[in-house]
Enzyme design. Sequence first.
Site, PDB file in Angstrom:
ATOM      1  N   TYR A 199       3.507  10.044 -10.654  1.00 19.63           N
ATOM      2  CA  TYR A 199       2.502   9.284  -9.910  1.00 19.63           C
ATOM      3  C   TYR A 199       1.624   8.479 -10.858  1.00 19.63           C
ATOM      4  CZ  TYR A 199      -1.217   8.230  -6.544  1.00 19.63           C
ATOM      5  OH  TYR A 199      -2.133   7.588  -5.756  1.00 19.63           O
ATOM      6  N   ASN A 232       0.801  -1.225   0.000  1.00 15.43           N
ATOM      7  CA  ASN A 232       0.000   0.000   0.000  1.00 15.43           C
ATOM      8  C   ASN A 232       0.835   1.277   0.000  1.00 15.43           C
ATOM      9  OD1 ASN A 232      -2.684   1.519   0.634  1.00 15.43           O
ATOM     10  ND2 ASN A 232      -1.283   2.155   2.258  1.00 15.43           N
TER      11      ASN A 232
END
Length: 263
Positions: free
Chosen positions: A160, A88
């Site tokens: 990202y 995560n």
Amino acid sequence: MQDKRVLVTGGGSGIGRAIAVEAAAQGAETVVVADISAELLAETEALVAAAGAKSVVLRVDVSESDQVRSMIDDAVAAAGGLDTLVNNVGVIDTGFVHADRANVVDLAEDVWDAVMTINVRSMWLATKYAAPQLRTSDRGPSIVNAASVSGMMGYRTAAYSVSKAAVIQLTKVTAINLANEVRCNSFSPGSFRTSMSQRHIDAAADPIEQERNMSGAHLIPRLGDPVEAARVACFLGSDAASFITGANVPVDGGTMAWRGLRA
């Protein structure tokens, strides 16, 4: 998640913390939480214990490959094995530079490298080192990766978006490579109310308008709550998802269902 031994990276806050707590609430035997912040780890450790699981925390810098390998070894030693790996951990360009510099032309090389190292390389390394342990599990072993809608369509944050597209592809390749022993799936959040998104909102010239923009593509007209992503992640890691592998599940309030912004 009954009786599973779970490792959650980036579990100090936000969606990662919610996953760790939700896994504990669903009956996980041990939840190992890894993060770089000792303070955040202590908070999550208490929440996981209160939810009913054995709680273990590991302070890790996932940009360092030797620390990723040690994280897996330490998690296995503490939990007596490993059944579910939740990759995560993640950072965004705007955590390093102003939003107007987070594009393919102006983004600094070291920022690109940092985002790719943390968001992609660390997930690959954690998977690489966890795979032998997961293969020996008799409790429905699986890997769950945190991707993003940014990896499913173009967004302004260059590194990202590219990194999250890579996570989705890494998920598919892992599912192929580890079949029929370990399942691997990813989930792709839209905009959620986390500490990272809140910093992005607070840094804007007009925070209220920024929040409206972030949730504007959601058919459900709000930011997501981290527990809503956590429930999906835990489902993917559970035996209820035993016939699902190589999938990417949007948790995005309907963002990917249309090409629009709410008026």
